[in-house]
Design a protein around this motif. Structure first.
Motif, PDB file in Angstrom:
ATOM      1  N   ASP A   1      42.440   7.390  77.629  1.00  0.00           N
ATOM      2  CA  ASP A   1      41.283   7.540  76.743  1.00  0.00           C
ATOM      3  C   ASP A   1      41.741   8.190  75.445  1.00  0.00           C
ATOM      4  O   ASP A   1      42.531   9.136  75.463  1.00  0.00           O
ATOM      5  N   PRO A   2      41.251   7.713  74.301  1.00  0.00           N
ATOM      6  CA  PRO A   2      41.653   8.319  73.029  1.00  0.00           C
ATOM      7  C   PRO A   2      41.089   9.739  72.900  1.00  0.00           C
ATOM      8  O   PRO A   2      40.037  10.050  73.449  1.00  0.00           O
ATOM      9  N   ALA A   3      41.795  10.572  72.187  1.00  0.00           N
ATOM     10  CA  ALA A   3      41.347  11.946  71.961  1.00  0.00           C
ATOM     11  C   ALA A   3      40.148  11.942  71.016  1.00  0.00           C
ATOM     12  O   ALA A   3      40.061  11.109  70.116  1.00  0.00           O
ATOM     13  N   VAL A   4      39.224  12.861  71.241  1.00  0.00           N
ATOM     14  CA  VAL A   4      38.079  13.017  70.353  1.00  0.00           C
ATOM     15  C   VAL A   4      37.971  14.477  69.941  1.00  0.00           C
ATOM     16  O   VAL A   4      38.357  15.373  70.684  1.00  0.00           O
ATOM     17  N   SER A   5      37.447  14.699  68.769  1.00  0.00           N
ATOM     18  CA  SER A   5      37.302  16.067  68.282  1.00  0.00           C
ATOM     19  C   SER A   5      36.184  16.780  69.036  1.00  0.00           C
ATOM     20  O   SER A   5      35.276  16.151  69.569  1.00  0.00           O
ATOM     21  N   THR A   6      36.253  18.088  69.072  1.00  0.00           N
ATOM     22  CA  THR A   6      35.177  18.881  69.659  1.00  0.00           C
ATOM     23  C   THR A   6      34.392  19.601  68.571  1.00  0.00           C
ATOM     24  O   THR A   6      33.317  20.132  68.829  1.00  0.00           O
TER      25      THR A   6
ATOM     26  N   ARG B   1      30.685  18.694  69.017  1.00  0.00           N
ATOM     27  CA  ARG B   1      30.430  17.490  69.792  1.00  0.00           C
ATOM     28  C   ARG B   1      29.462  17.804  70.919  1.00  0.00           C
ATOM     29  O   ARG B   1      29.607  18.764  71.655  1.00  0.00           O
TER      30      ARG B   1
ATOM     31  N   ASP C   1      27.970  11.959  72.510  1.00  0.00           N
ATOM     32  CA  ASP C   1      28.632  11.041  71.578  1.00  0.00           C
ATOM     33  C   ASP C   1      28.397  11.384  70.112  1.00  0.00           C
ATOM     34  O   ASP C   1      28.822  10.643  69.235  1.00  0.00           O
ATOM     35  N   GLN C   2      27.707  12.486  69.843  1.00  0.00           N
ATOM     36  CA  GLN C   2      27.409  12.811  68.458  1.00  0.00           C
ATOM     37  C   GLN C   2      27.831  14.228  68.107  1.00  0.00           C
ATOM     38  O   GLN C   2      28.076  15.055  68.983  1.00  0.00           O
ATOM     39  N   LEU C   3      27.926  14.505  66.807  1.00  0.00           N
ATOM     40  CA  LEU C   3      28.234  15.838  66.299  1.00  0.00           C
ATOM     41  C   LEU C   3      26.927  16.487  65.861  1.00  0.00           C
ATOM     42  O   LEU C   3      26.166  15.895  65.085  1.00  0.00           O
TER      43      LEU C   3
END
Length: 91
Positions: A51-56, A78, A81-83
């Motif tokens: 899985d690709p990394a996502v920001s927190t 995060r 799925d939204q900020l």
């Protein structure tokens, strides 16, 4: 305050071990895995398997919109799925 060297934090007993190879003294944790086959090889993992990394957290010098309330904010976290802003974040 003066800068300290790592030697300043060693106790008298530590100096005799300073030249020892730490890897030779401690083999470290067991790195074997249940996913190894009989040959001992670990199967290769392809980019599609990870899985690709996502920001927190996101910061914007110009205010960005909160994904929940729509208010302009500089800092967003995060939440799913939204900020979202700190007020909308489910801590």
């Amino acid at each position: 305050m003066d800068d300290a060297s790592l030697d300043d934090f060693m106790s008298d007993g530590d100096e005799s071990d300073a030249g020892d190879d730490p890897a030779a003294a401690d083999p470290g944790p067991d790195t074997t895995s249940d996913t190894e086959d009989d040959s001992g090889d670990v199967p290769a993992v392809g980019a599609a398997d990870v899985d690709p990394a996502v920001s927190t957290y996101a910061w914007s010098d110009d205010a960005a919109t909160c994904g929940a309330c729509g208010e302009p904010v500089e800092r967003r976290w995060r939440d799913g799925d939204q900020l979202v802003c700190a007020d909308c974040k489910d801590w």
